[in-house]
Design a protein around this motif. Structure first.
Motif, short mmCIF file in Angstrom:
data_model
loop_
_atom_site.label_atom_id
_atom_site.label_comp_id
_atom_site.label_asym_id
_atom_site.label_seq_id
_atom_site.Cartn_x
_atom_site.Cartn_y
_atom_site.Cartn_z
N HIS A 31 0.99 -1.35 -0.22
CA HIS A 31 -0.29 -0.40 0.43
C HIS A 31 0.43 1.36 -0.04
CE1 HIS A 31 -3.72 2.27 1.55
NE2 HIS A 31 -2.79 3.26 1.38
N PHE A 32 0.44 2.82 -1.16
CA PHE A 32 1.38 3.48 -1.24
C PHE A 32 0.38 4.56 -1.38
CE2 PHE A 32 3.79 6.36 -3.18
CZ PHE A 32 5.27 6.79 -1.62
N PHE A 33 -0.13 5.64 -0.46
CA PHE A 33 -1.21 6.01 -1.06
C PHE A 33 -2.32 5.81 -1.68
CE2 PHE A 33 2.75 9.01 1.26
CZ PHE A 33 2.36 10.07 1.65
N ASP A 34 -2.63 4.31 -1.86
CA ASP A 34 -3.29 4.32 -2.37
C ASP A 34 -3.53 3.84 -4.07
OD1 ASP A 34 -6.12 3.02 -2.02
OD2 ASP A 34 -7.29 5.35 -2.57
N LEU A 35 -1.88 4.00 -4.25
CA LEU A 35 -2.26 4.35 -5.81
C LEU A 35 -2.33 2.88 -6.35
CD1 LEU A 35 1.57 6.00 -5.99
CD2 LEU A 35 -0.47 6.62 -6.33
N GLU A 36 -1.80 1.82 -5.53
CA GLU A 36 -1.75 0.74 -5.83
C GLU A 36 -2.98 0.20 -5.73
OE1 GLU A 36 -3.24 0.60 -1.86
OE2 GLU A 36 -1.53 1.19 -3.30
N SER A 37 -4.79 1.38 -6.28
CA SER A 37 -5.79 0.87 -6.49
C SER A 37 -6.28 1.54 -7.61
CB SER A 37 -7.29 1.49 -5.43
OG SER A 37 -6.78 2.82 -5.26
N ILE A 38 -4.99 1.88 -8.25
CA ILE A 38 -6.11 3.27 -9.20
C ILE A 38 -5.65 2.10 -10.90
CG2 ILE A 38 -5.01 4.89 -10.83
CD1 ILE A 38 -4.54 6.84 -8.30
N ASP A 39 -6.35 2.19 -11.84
CA ASP A 39 -6.80 0.97 -12.63
C ASP A 39 -6.09 2.02 -13.86
OD1 ASP A 39 -7.19 -1.25 -11.29
OD2 ASP A 39 -8.83 -1.19 -11.58
N ASP A 40 -6.73 2.79 -13.61
CA ASP A 40 -6.34 3.73 -15.46
C ASP A 40 -5.01 4.32 -15.27
OD1 ASP A 40 -6.29 5.36 -17.50
OD2 ASP A 40 -7.62 6.90 -16.28
N PRO A 41 -4.02 4.04 -16.52
CA PRO A 41 -3.00 4.49 -16.02
C PRO A 41 -2.74 5.73 -16.35
CG PRO A 41 -2.77 2.93 -17.50
CD PRO A 41 -4.47 2.93 -17.58
N ARG A 42 -3.38 7.15 -17.05
CA ARG A 42 -3.47 8.14 -16.86
C ARG A 42 -3.80 8.69 -15.86
NH1 ARG A 42 -6.09 6.93 -21.66
NH2 ARG A 42 -4.94 6.99 -23.83
N ALA A 43 -4.32 8.09 -15.15
CA ALA A 43 -4.47 8.78 -13.70
C ALA A 43 -3.73 8.01 -12.85
CB ALA A 43 -6.04 8.01 -12.89
N LEU A 44 -3.07 7.55 -13.01
CA LEU A 44 -2.21 6.67 -12.14
C LEU A 44 -0.83 7.50 -12.32
CD1 LEU A 44 -0.76 4.38 -10.27
CD2 LEU A 44 0.10 3.12 -11.98
N LEU A 45 -0.43 7.46 -13.96
CA LEU A 45 0.60 8.63 -13.84
C LEU A 45 0.18 10.09 -12.73
CD1 LEU A 45 3.43 9.36 -14.70
CD2 LEU A 45 1.85 9.69 -17.48
N THR A 46 -0.97 10.68 -13.31
CA THR A 46 -1.15 11.59 -13.01
C THR A 46 -0.93 11.71 -11.40
OG1 THR A 46 -2.91 12.45 -14.45
CG2 THR A 46 -2.94 13.62 -12.52
N ARG A 47 -1.70 10.98 -10.66
CA ARG A 47 -1.66 11.15 -9.09
C ARG A 47 -0.09 10.65 -8.63
NH1 ARG A 47 -2.01 13.13 -4.30
NH2 ARG A 47 -2.02 11.72 -2.77
N ALA A 48 0.59 10.24 -9.38
CA ALA A 48 2.28 9.83 -8.75
C ALA A 48 3.29 11.07 -9.41
CB ALA A 48 2.51 7.97 -10.07
N THR A 49 3.08 10.99 -10.74
CA THR A 49 3.32 12.90 -10.44
C THR A 49 2.95 13.97 -9.23
OG1 THR A 49 3.33 12.12 -13.34
CG2 THR A 49 3.75 14.59 -11.98
N GLU A 50 1.84 14.11 -9.25
CA GLU A 50 1.45 14.32 -8.11
C GLU A 50 2.04 14.50 -6.90
OE1 GLU A 50 -3.21 15.87 -9.55
OE2 GLU A 50 -2.88 14.49 -7.63
N LEU A 51 2.16 13.19 -6.45
CA LEU A 51 3.14 13.25 -5.44
C LEU A 51 4.67 12.93 -5.58
CD1 LEU A 51 1.12 9.76 -4.79
CD2 LEU A 51 1.81 11.89 -3.10
N THR A 52 5.37 12.58 -6.45
CA THR A 52 6.79 13.08 -6.67
C THR A 52 7.09 14.11 -6.64
OG1 THR A 52 6.63 11.03 -8.44
CG2 THR A 52 8.03 12.89 -8.79
#
Length: 123
Positions: A31-52
Motif C-alpha cells: 500500500h502506498f498512498f492508495d496508488l495500487e488501487s488506481i486502474d487507469d494508467p493515465r490517472a495513476l501517472l497523474t497521481r504518482a506525478t503529484e506525489l513525486t
C-alpha cells in the motif's frame, strides 16, 4: 547528502497535499498512498506525478529548514554556538557541506535566494 539546489527561475509551487495514511495501510508493504488501487494508467501517472512533486517540494523545504537551523547553531552571537565540524557531525554531513549549509541558511534568513535576486520565505 545532496547539495542544496536553489530554485532558479521557477516560482514556488504548492504541491498536492500529502495525506497521512491510516496506520493499518502503512503496515501493508503493497500500500502506498492508495496508488495500487488506481486502474487507469493515465490517472495513476497523474497521481504518482503529484506525489513525486509533493515529495520533492517537501525535501526542498526540509533542506531549507536544515540550513536555517545550521545557520542559527553557527551564529557567533550564541554563547553555545557550534562549529561547522560540530554541525557536520550532528547532521552526518561533511564539514565543507556544513559550511555551505550555514551560508545558505544565512541567505534564507536575510530573505534572499542564493543568487541574491528575489526574497525567499524561510517559514
Amino acid at each position: 547528502m545532496a547539495e542544496p539546489t536553489p530554485r532558479r527561475h521557477e516560482p514556488r509551487r504548492r504541491p498536492a497535499p500529502l495525506l497521512f495514511e491510516p496506520a493499518e495501510a502503512a503496515g501493508d508493504a503493497e500500500h502506498f498512498f492508495d496508488l495500487e488501487s488506481i486502474d487507469d494508467p493515465r490517472a495513476l501517472l497523474t497521481r504518482a506525478t503529484e506525489l513525486t512533486e509533493a515529495f520533492r517540494a517537501a525535501a526542498d523545504r526540509a533542506v531549507e529548514f536544515q540550513a536555517i537551523a545550521a545557520a542559527q547553531l553557527a551564529d557567533p552571537r550564541r554563547f553555545d554556538r557550534l562549529t561547522a565540524a560540530d554541525i557536520a557531525e550532528r547532521a552526518e554531513w561533511t564539514e565543507d557541506y556544513a559550511k555551505k549549509m550555514v551560508e545558505f541558511g544565512r541567505d534564507l534568513m536575510r530573505g534572499v535566494d542564493t543568487e541574491g535576486r528575489t526574497p525567499v520565505d524561510p517559514v
